[in-house]
Design an enzyme around this catalytic site. Sequence first.
Site, PDB file in Angstrom:
ATOM      1  N   HIS A 143       0.830  -1.200   0.000  1.00 53.26           N
ATOM      2  CA  HIS A 143       0.000   0.000   0.000  1.00 53.26           C
ATOM      3  C   HIS A 143       0.868   1.254   0.000  1.00 53.26           C
ATOM      4  O   HIS A 143       2.084   1.184   0.197  1.00 53.26           O
ATOM      5  CB  HIS A 143      -0.936   0.024   1.212  1.00 53.26           C
ATOM      6  N   LYS A 147      -0.619   4.949   4.518  1.00 53.38           N
ATOM      7  CA  LYS A 147      -1.515   4.023   5.207  1.00 53.38           C
ATOM      8  C   LYS A 147      -1.020   3.776   6.625  1.00 53.38           C
ATOM      9  O   LYS A 147       0.166   3.508   6.841  1.00 53.38           O
ATOM     10  CB  LYS A 147      -1.622   2.697   4.442  1.00 53.38           C
TER      11      LYS A 147
END
Length: 251
Positions: A143, A147
């Site tokens: 990600h 995040k």
Amino acid sequence: MKKIILRGCNGRMGQEITKLVKLNEQTEIVAGVDVTNTIDNGYPVYLSFEEVKEKADVIIDFASPKNISEMLEFAKVNKVPIVLCTTGLSENDIRAVEETAKEVAVLRSANMSLGVNVMIKLLKAAAKMLESADFDIEIVEKHHNQKLDAPSGTALALADGINEVLSEKYDYKYDRSEDRKKREKKEIGISAVRGGTIVGEHEVIFAGLDEIIEIKHTAYSRVIFAKGAVHGAVFLADKGPGLYQMSDVIS
């Protein structure tokens, strides 16, 4: 037309949902709730659910777990279903969500995309067939560098889906740096990568003797999650109390 309250409306996913709903004749956002109200979304934005006056058919939640109890209480008092897309919930949060689902409909999914939920079905079939063949299972998720939670809620959902069909429960292994030993047979390794602007990538590896099976999903934009959330909202708006999953929406 289904009326929506959008929690986290000024975040990245909230903005994607706002754009999508404007193009959807079945839905309308009547209010937003966010820690900031500096963006003109075309609907009122409040700092707290205590300020919300608008009536709605469903809440879409794409915010952080912080202050989630306020939203759950609002939903119970006003009998408004919730599409819960927030990840990183604590055990106490999860228990609170389960209690809320006894009074209103709650759709909870770590990932709202159609592809990921199809992937979970494929993983269940593969894990069940490969269990007796000594295949090791590893999950790698990637990600963007903003995040906060790791591993991702989707990675845990994939692992949980696999564990559901195994004859014995496998443990999750998040870090191998502290243990100098061979891999345990009944474990699922979960690794997290954070970097750049990666929207989301999940790969599950079944590693056997002289052969490897890989099942992978890549998200190229956040629109797929927004679409799933809006579909979930339309599905959930008329449902009675209970805990629903994205698989219910798909079917």
